[in-house]
Scaffold this active site. Sequence first.
Site, PDB file in Angstrom:
ATOM      1  N   GLU A  60      47.501  34.594  39.363  1.00 18.89           N
ATOM      2  CA  GLU A  60      48.416  35.216  40.422  1.00 18.89           C
ATOM      3  C   GLU A  60      47.166  35.372  41.541  1.00 18.89           C
ATOM      4  O   GLU A  60      47.478  35.058  42.751  1.00 18.89           O
ATOM      5  CB  GLU A  60      48.994  36.454  39.949  1.00 18.89           C
ATOM      6  CG  GLU A  60      50.261  36.327  39.282  1.00 18.89           C
ATOM      7  CD  GLU A  60      49.910  36.160  37.782  1.00 18.89           C
ATOM      8  OE1 GLU A  60      50.837  36.215  36.769  1.00 18.89           O
ATOM      9  OE2 GLU A  60      48.600  36.493  37.591  1.00 18.89           O
ATOM     10  N   SER A  61      46.050  35.703  41.005  1.00 17.25           N
ATOM     11  CA  SER A  61      44.879  36.104  42.248  1.00 17.25           C
ATOM     12  C   SER A  61      44.593  34.667  42.728  1.00 17.25           C
ATOM     13  O   SER A  61      44.244  34.815  43.924  1.00 17.25           O
ATOM     14  CB  SER A  61      43.734  36.627  41.465  1.00 17.25           C
ATOM     15  OG  SER A  61      43.985  37.959  41.002  1.00 17.25           O
TER      16      SER A  61
END
Length: 254
Positions: A60-61
């Site tokens: 997700e980062s």
Amino acid sequence: MNRTLYTALFYLGLPLVAIRLWLRSRKAPAYAKRIGERFSYGMPTMKPGGIWVHAVSVGESIAAAPMIRALLQRYPQLPITVTCMTPTGSERIQALFANEPRIQHCYLPYDLPCAARRFLDRVQPKLAVIMETELWPNHIHQCAKRGIPVALANARLSERSARGYGRFAKLTGPMLAEMSLFAVQTEAEAQRFRELGARAQTVEVTGSIKFDLTIDPQLLQRATELRGQWQAQERPVWIAASTHDGEDEVVLAA
């Protein structure tokens, strides 16, 4: 189950949370560090009044990086606080934005009302952006109480996950209704969010943010050089990435 019961169970389950952290720290010692941040204590110094982006872990980062860079350009006067839940996610966030002084980082506190209040008191965001499907009822409710809009970016929701959320309709429905925007990957997922309680006018189909990632030209050059070293210009190269325990042996055997 409503939010009150959910919160009570969370408080009662804190000893299990501590045991889980200890077990994880045996394999990944970083889990034993910065524990105070998980309860919004001992947080680093924060500039208030910016944008809060939550990306649970590494994937997700990385997916959020183009969006965060666009926010930095669009709002040059605002700090951006990026939170995650895992040490590997923390390492990735710090590596991605090591040279950006407006990026602030800490772990997201556990979804307890007191921890959420302390976190928001410190960060005071104008906007909260959550990546994919990392939904925490108390954090979202505390944002709603303060008039902080909450957006779900690159939102996804499988049939299986939707059934799971649906079993707790008294918790899920009010939580989704408090949110301001769902930027959903597909129409099928958009419909699942609506059926679970999201307001229809807040749900938009925007596709996957991962298609907005750009490849560094230097990376392509290094790949070409590696192919030359391996004498592999004319044959395919198979990459086993993001492997788990026991899978490396299977790959090597193959």
